[in-house]
Design an enzyme around this catalytic site. Structure first.
Site, PDB file in Angstrom:
ATOM      1  N   HIS A 307      39.533  44.126  37.761  1.00 29.61           N
ATOM      2  CA  HIS A 307      39.681  45.509  37.324  1.00 29.61           C
ATOM      3  C   HIS A 307      39.687  46.410  38.539  1.00 29.61           C
ATOM      4  CE1 HIS A 307      39.006  49.254  35.182  1.00 29.61           C
ATOM      5  NE2 HIS A 307      39.510  48.603  34.139  1.00 29.61           N
ATOM      6  N   ASP A 364      40.109  42.926  28.152  1.00 31.32           N
ATOM      7  CA  ASP A 364      41.178  42.206  27.469  1.00 31.32           C
ATOM      8  C   ASP A 364      40.949  40.707  27.375  1.00 31.32           C
ATOM      9  OD1 ASP A 364      42.810  44.271  26.699  1.00 31.32           O
ATOM     10  OD2 ASP A 364      43.672  44.460  28.696  1.00 31.32           O
TER      11      ASP A 364
END
Ligand code: ACO
Length: 428
Positions: A307, A364
């Site tokens: 991320h 996700d």
């Protein structure tokens, strides 16, 4: 005394103001640097550039903190409804009971889409990706509501557009799914709540009853809340930058849907399941795929890992991982993909490559497994993300307009050819 940053370039020293946020975040304001010197700042991918001051979402990537308008994501995901969170993000405060009921009934009053839009669906190939359909349909809404063209219009008109978007996007999303299956469209039923209504439009068939399972409703509610905003990410920044040209809100949200589609952003949830399925079909050799992800000559990446901001853990992934076990248990679903996902996470988190780079499962990584368990097909995963992110995009757009932000227009460092003379075609 306010803090000042000093920047020395050659013989000149420039004093630049420092801005401090409510959580003590610091930024050096470089806006006047260009006026006083010939320098710009260069930061590819805006990795360390603040684009705005925002009061919507706070996140601390090192500590794994995420709060909407000050409220911890853990509390909201556990206790709130998605529409309540939408109200909070858009209006800044949690609604009173009366405010919530009014908000909900206004949204319920707009769930139908104009009948003429049905014809648009017919024109798409059956195998069209639903994100392509959704982006086009959201932009098409602007053509039915020409009064939405001016983003500086009266607050009541802005509010109406916001209600229409929140109300109609679930209908458009469910219809994109129905179209891909050549099934008849199902109209909204307004006695159902937001999540129930969406599930009804997705799964009701004219031939049989569809009973809405409260476990499915709860998990959908939680997933939408976890996706509802994430400050200046790729799609939110897109919405703000498109809106900054005074394009209307439908067009700005449509641009956000397109930005979300990519596998490095919201499209990762689809890519994760495709990756896990590929690993499973290939005999479940996790080491092979971890080695591929580490190999710089191989374009393969561990989807759902890493991320831009979280370098320790993604608090949303932590919540989703627990929910994933709970929901699959409650629904009695045994999905071998979950086992592969857990083992992959375990292997990767022990691997120096991932540890050194602070690469952890993101939101996700597990969300697709829940979506699959509740009957959502893989190609719809990113559409589900868009449904969740919608209030965040709206809040970001509204804040940008209300703050009177200037048009977004970055600078560049030109590295192309220097001046040269044109040579006619027949002389080349
Ligand atoms: N698998 C393998 N290596 C990775 C991964 C991954 N998933 N993610 C990052 N890396 C490596 C990079 O190769 C790079 O290594 P290097 O320093 O040796 O060159 C280092 O980690 C830093 O990665 P960057 O790509 O520079 O980090 P950035 O902040 O630009 O990218 C991103 C973040 C796009 C999320 C990236 O981690 C990625 O591609 N992840 C997979 C896709 C994904 O899951 N996206 C969803 C993000 S969450 C969301 O948007 C909702």
């Amino acid at each position: 005394m306010s803090e000042i940053a000093k920047l020395t370039l050659g013989n000149e020293t420039y004093e630049l103001p420092v801005t401090t946020g409510s959580e003590n975040e610091k930024a050096i304001e470089i806006g006047k640097l260009r006026g006083e010197s010939s320098y710009i700042t260069l930061d590819k991918g805006f990795k360390n550039t603040g684009a705005c001051k925002s009061a919507i979402t706070f996140l601390d990537g090192e500590k794994g903190i995420l709060r909407y308008r000050g409220y911890p994501i853990e509390q909201l995901a556990e206790q709130a409804s998605f529409l309540e969170v939408a109200y909070l993000l858009i209006n800044g405060e949690l609604p009173s009971k009366h405010e919530f009921e009014t908000f909900e009934s206004k949204i319920t009053g707009h769930t139908l889409v104009h009948e003429d839009m049905r014809a648009f669906f017919e024109a798409y190939p059956r195998n069209a990706h639903p994100m392509g359909i959704l982006a086009s349909m959201v932009c098409s809404l602007s053509t039915f509501y020409p009064e939405s063209q001016d983003p500086n219009r009266a607050p009541k008109a802005v509010e109406l557009t916001i209600h229409r978007l929140l109300a109609k996007i679930p209908t458009l999303a469910a219809w994109a799914f129905k179209h891909s299956h050549s099934h008849p469209f199902v109209y909204p039923v307004n006695k159902l709540n937001y999540c129930e209504n969406f599930l009804h439009m997705m799964f009701k068939m004219p031939t049989e009853d569809y009973e809405i399972d409260p476990v499915v409703v709860d998990s959908l509610n939680k997933l939408l809340i976890l996706h509802a905003d994430h400050e200046q990410n790729c799609s939110a920044s897109t919405v703000r930058i498109v809106g900054s040209s005074q394009a209307n809100l439908y067009a700005s949200i449509s641009a956000g849907v397109s930005a979300l589609w990519g596998p490095l952003h919201g499209g990762a949830n689809q890519a994760v399941i495709e990756m896990l399925t590929r690993i499973e079909e290939d005999g479940g050799d996790l080491e092979k795929y971890i080695a591929k992800a580490k190999d710089k000559n191989d374009p393969f990446r561990l989807m759902g890992f890493g991320h831009r901001v979280y370098k320790n853990f993604d608090p949303r992934a932590k919540i989703i991982k627990v929910s994933c076990d709970e929901i699959l248990n409650k629904l009695g679903v045994n999905d071998p993909t979950l086992e592969i996902a857990k083992k992959l996470e375990e292997h990767a988190l022990k691997d120096e490559y991932f540890v050194e780079r602070g690469l952890y499962p993101n939101v996700d990584f597990y969300s697709g497994i829940i979506y699959r368990a509740i009957g959502i097909p893989t190609e719809m995963f990113t559409v589900m993300f868009a449904l969740g992110r919608l209030p965040g995009w709206i809040a970001q757009w509204k804040e940008m307009v209300e703050n009177g932000e200037p048009i977004g227009r970055p600078r560049q460092i030109y590295v192309g050819p220097n001046k040269r003379d044109y040579v006619a075609l027949d002389k080349r």
